[in-house]
Write a protein that holds these residues in place. Structure first.
Motif, short mmCIF file in Angstrom:
data_model
loop_
_atom_site.label_atom_id
_atom_site.label_comp_id
_atom_site.label_asym_id
_atom_site.label_seq_id
_atom_site.Cartn_x
_atom_site.Cartn_y
_atom_site.Cartn_z
N ILE A 193 0.73 -1.22 -0.17
CA ILE A 193 -0.08 0.20 0.11
C ILE A 193 0.93 1.24 0.02
CG2 ILE A 193 -1.38 1.45 1.19
CD1 ILE A 193 -2.76 -1.42 2.48
N ARG A 194 0.65 2.11 -0.86
CA ARG A 194 1.47 3.29 -1.27
C ARG A 194 0.74 4.63 -0.57
NH1 ARG A 194 6.01 3.39 -3.42
NH2 ARG A 194 5.69 5.52 -4.16
N SER A 195 1.36 5.51 -0.03
CA SER A 195 0.67 6.65 0.51
C SER A 195 1.71 8.03 0.53
CB SER A 195 -0.15 6.34 1.71
OG SER A 195 -0.61 7.61 2.05
N ALA A 196 1.19 8.85 0.12
CA ALA A 196 2.04 10.38 0.38
C ALA A 196 2.68 10.47 1.75
CB ALA A 196 1.28 11.61 -0.17
N LYS A 197 1.63 10.16 2.65
CA LYS A 197 1.87 10.33 4.03
C LYS A 197 1.44 9.28 4.93
CE LYS A 197 1.74 15.53 3.65
NZ LYS A 197 1.24 16.62 3.86
N PHE A 198 1.89 8.88 6.21
CA PHE A 198 1.43 7.84 7.01
C PHE A 198 1.51 8.56 8.42
CE2 PHE A 198 3.31 5.40 3.62
CZ PHE A 198 2.40 4.60 3.47
N VAL A 199 0.41 7.96 9.20
CA VAL A 199 0.37 7.99 10.75
C VAL A 199 0.55 6.73 11.54
CG1 VAL A 199 -1.08 8.95 12.48
CG2 VAL A 199 -1.03 10.10 10.25
N ILE A 200 1.29 6.64 12.28
CA ILE A 200 1.55 5.61 13.33
C ILE A 200 0.77 5.67 14.45
CG2 ILE A 200 3.17 4.18 14.47
CD1 ILE A 200 5.41 5.35 12.75
N ALA A 201 -0.28 5.02 14.78
CA ALA A 201 -1.11 4.95 15.89
C ALA A 201 -1.42 3.66 16.34
CB ALA A 201 -2.43 5.66 15.45
N THR A 202 -0.30 3.11 16.65
CA THR A 202 -0.40 1.42 17.13
C THR A 202 -0.67 1.39 18.66
OG1 THR A 202 2.00 1.48 17.09
CG2 THR A 202 0.85 0.44 15.11
N GLY A 203 -0.63 2.32 19.34
CA GLY A 203 -1.02 2.33 20.81
C GLY A 203 -0.01 1.43 21.62
N SER A 204 -0.40 0.73 22.55
CA SER A 204 0.32 0.31 23.81
C SER A 204 -0.32 -1.20 23.99
CB SER A 204 0.16 1.14 24.91
OG SER A 204 -0.93 1.48 25.49
N VAL A 205 0.71 -1.82 24.72
CA VAL A 205 0.36 -3.25 25.06
C VAL A 205 0.76 -3.34 26.60
CG1 VAL A 205 0.52 -4.19 23.39
CG2 VAL A 205 2.66 -3.95 24.52
N VAL A 206 0.03 -4.33 27.19
CA VAL A 206 0.21 -4.43 28.83
C VAL A 206 1.64 -4.70 29.09
CG1 VAL A 206 -0.04 -6.08 30.74
CG2 VAL A 206 -2.00 -5.42 29.10
N SER A 207 2.19 -4.10 30.16
CA SER A 207 3.77 -4.42 30.56
C SER A 207 3.71 -5.82 31.35
CB SER A 207 4.08 -3.15 31.36
OG SER A 207 4.26 -2.07 30.60
N GLN A 208 4.53 -6.57 31.41
CA GLN A 208 4.61 -7.73 32.00
C GLN A 208 5.76 -7.84 33.18
OE1 GLN A 208 4.30 -11.11 29.95
NE2 GLN A 208 2.95 -10.21 28.26
N ILE A 209 5.66 -8.44 34.18
CA ILE A 209 6.61 -8.83 35.14
C ILE A 209 7.47 -9.95 34.66
CG2 ILE A 209 7.26 -9.67 37.50
CD1 ILE A 209 4.27 -8.55 38.33
N PRO A 210 8.87 -9.77 34.67
CA PRO A 210 9.72 -10.73 34.02
C PRO A 210 9.49 -12.27 34.89
CG PRO A 210 11.13 -8.71 34.57
CD PRO A 210 9.41 -8.60 35.12
N ASN A 211 9.56 -13.11 34.19
CA ASN A 211 9.40 -14.48 34.46
C ASN A 211 8.05 -15.02 35.07
OD1 ASN A 211 12.14 -14.90 33.79
ND2 ASN A 211 12.85 -14.30 35.82
N VAL A 212 7.03 -14.09 34.67
CA VAL A 212 5.65 -14.39 35.06
C VAL A 212 4.83 -14.49 33.82
CG1 VAL A 212 3.55 -13.48 36.37
CG2 VAL A 212 5.72 -13.09 37.14
N ALA A 213 4.11 -15.64 33.74
CA ALA A 213 3.41 -16.11 32.28
C ALA A 213 2.11 -15.65 32.52
CB ALA A 213 3.56 -17.49 32.12
N ILE A 214 1.49 -14.81 32.04
CA ILE A 214 0.12 -14.43 31.88
C ILE A 214 -0.79 -15.64 31.02
CG2 ILE A 214 -1.75 -12.84 31.24
CD1 ILE A 214 0.37 -10.60 31.87
N ASP A 215 -1.64 -16.23 31.75
CA ASP A 215 -2.45 -17.26 30.91
C ASP A 215 -3.91 -16.64 30.87
OD1 ASP A 215 -3.65 -17.58 33.54
OD2 ASP A 215 -2.76 -19.54 34.06
N GLU A 216 -4.48 -15.58 31.40
CA GLU A 216 -5.55 -15.20 31.22
C GLU A 216 -6.79 -15.91 31.90
OE1 GLU A 216 -5.57 -12.18 30.68
OE2 GLU A 216 -4.25 -11.48 29.08
N GLU A 217 -6.18 -16.81 32.69
CA GLU A 217 -7.17 -17.66 33.72
C GLU A 217 -6.84 -17.22 35.04
OE1 GLU A 217 -6.89 -21.68 32.38
OE2 GLU A 217 -7.42 -21.31 30.20
N ASN A 218 -5.68 -17.72 35.70
CA ASN A 218 -5.58 -17.55 37.04
C ASN A 218 -4.44 -16.27 37.13
OD1 ASN A 218 -5.58 -20.60 36.65
ND2 ASN A 218 -6.96 -20.13 38.53
#
Length: 462
Positions: A131-156
């Motif tokens: 896809i070609r364009s004269a101009k672009f805007v990056i608006a990809t937002g943010s994601v959750v920060s995680q604690i090292p070595n802690v696996a988020i399983d979205e259950e417990n």
């Protein structure tokens, strides 16, 4: 060939697309989700507010209806509660789709990466499209920060996303993080019956707000049943066959201990999402905190802009929206501007907490002399009538000029009330200007006028 392509369909991205189309540009918006609206609509601001309202109604029915002479025996059906939340998301997402059709904006589903300053490659289910364009805007937002070595399983072990989809009320919930998201979601499940503990690394909750606001909020939430521990560092999170074990250290005493629960919510903040964009192809730079570097016109380079959570500043949907509008105007050759001092921030606890402008700490750090006016809702007639007397209004004004520099509100509808002060900050009004505005009686807004009067020690009802 487009005039402008926005990468990301969240609040900043889709609003930018609409304004750009209004400006006469040929516009497309690339979004990896099927739904537009980004994190805010799909797994953030909107669903959390839906659940907050449901839990608020349940809590009031259980604890406060009797004082109005109403007797009920409320029960929780989480499936209905979650279905209502999902229905709201679907409706609002459909509304954005309609706005795109109305404004003739092309919606492109997939993930984008830069090939050059005028071309991106969008991949969807293995199919790649240039896809070609004269101009672009990056608006990809943010994601959750995680604690090292802690696996988020979205259950417990859940992030904010998983906390919005729990099928039953946890018996024991531990929230790691006493910021906005942690407190709001902690309140949801606490009101519904979960024994809730909050572990916050800082020495106060909601670290970005004035000290007296954070102190009052902690006492208020403690009284509502949240067990809040500040200056607590989480050392490990271990999932066992029976529960989740969290080991922590009291920073002030050095004492280590642990707590167990059936669900732990990790809410230690969010980080900019720039993964896969291939910023090297456009000469884009990332700062030490992961934000994309931009100039005062939000430019990454001469024809590419970035807005919202991927650039420095508060990670707020409405901040991203205003930046999106500014960039859409700049891209069309017009003037774009955002007044960051007039952007309000709201915590949707009960009662709500809101602030705008500069805090006392910021003013002290900048060696700016100031004066304060404060008024408690306990002395407000409307607050008395609706049994919402917790909290206060605090207004900070320049000591020499009386210009309003900042404000904080804890109280019923604080998120709505704060906008009166935002408008006055935008127009450089003084505390005296505010105090001279006639406010209807009886309203909660009268507390704002009284706080403005208190700046010059002339409050009527205190």
């Amino acid at each position: 060939m487009y005039d402008l392509v926005i990468i990301g369909g969240g609040p900043g991205g889709y609003v930018c697309a609409i304004r750009a189309a209004q400006n006469g540009l040929k516009v497309a918006c690339v979004e990896k989700r099927q739904n537009l609206g980004g994190t805010c609509l799909n797994e953030g601001c909107i669903p959390s507010k839906a659940l907050l309202e449901s839990s608020h109604n349940f809590y009031n029915a259980k604890h406060h209806f009797t004082e109005h002479g109403i007797s009920v025996n409320p029960k929780i059906d989480t499936s209905v509660m979650l279905a209502r939340k999902d229905g709201i998301i679907k409706s609002l997402a459909g509304g954005i789709d309609m706005l795109f059709r109305k404004n003739k904006i092309d919606k492109i589903t997939g993930t984008a990466r830069f090939v050059s300053k005028n071309e991106i490659e969008v991949e969807n289910n293995g199919v790649k499209t240039a896809i070609r364009s004269a101009k672009f805007v990056i608006a990809t937002g943010s994601v959750v920060s995680q604690i090292p070595n802690v696996a988020i399983d979205e259950e417990n072990i859940v992030s904010s996303t998983g906390a919005l989809c729990l099928k039953k009320v946890p018996q024991e919930l531990v929230v790691i993080g006493g910021g906005v998201i942690g407190l709001e979601l902690g309140c949801v499940w606490s009101r519904l019956g979960a024994n809730t503990k909050v572990l916050e690394y800082s020495d106060k909750i909601i670290p970005g707000m004035d000290d007296d606001v954070s102190e009052y909020a902690k006492k208020m939430l403690d009284a509502q049943g949240l067990e809040i521990h500040t200056s607590h560092k989480v050392l490990s999170v271990e999932k066992t066959s029976k529960n989740v074990k969290i080991e922590y250290e009291d920073i002030k005493t050095g004492k280590r201990d642990f707590v167990t629960c059936d669900v732990v919510l990790v809410c230690i903040g969010r980080r900019p999402f720039t993964q896969g964009l291939n910023l090297e192809a456009i000469g884009g730079e990332i700062d030490s905190r992961g934000f994309i570097k931009v100039d005062k016109e939000y430019k990454v380079c001469e024809n590419i802009f970035a807005i919202g959570d991927v650039i420095p500043g508060p990670m707020l949907a409405h901040k991203a929206e205003d930046e999106g509008i500014a960039v859409a105007d700049i891209a069309a050759g017009k003037y774009g501007h955002v007044n960051y001092n007039a952007i309000p921030s709201v915590v949707y606890t009960d009662p709500e907490i809101a602030c705008v402008g500069l805090s006392e700490k910021a003013l002290k750090d900048a060696n700016i002399e100031y004066k304060i006016g404060k008024f408690n809702f306990a002395a407000n007639s409307r607050a008395k009538a609706i049994s919402q007397t917790q909290g206060f209004v605090k207004i900070i004004a320049d000591k020499q000029t009386d210009r309003i520099l900042g404000a904080s509100i804890i109280g019923k509808e604080a998120g709505t009330l704060i906008h009166e002060i935002s408008v006055l900050i935008e127009f450089s009004a003084s505390a005296e200007d505010l105090s001279m505005i006639c406010h209807a009686h009886p309203t909660l807004n009268e507390a704002i006028k009284e706080a403005a009067l208190a700046v010059s020690k002339r409050a009527i009802h205190s």
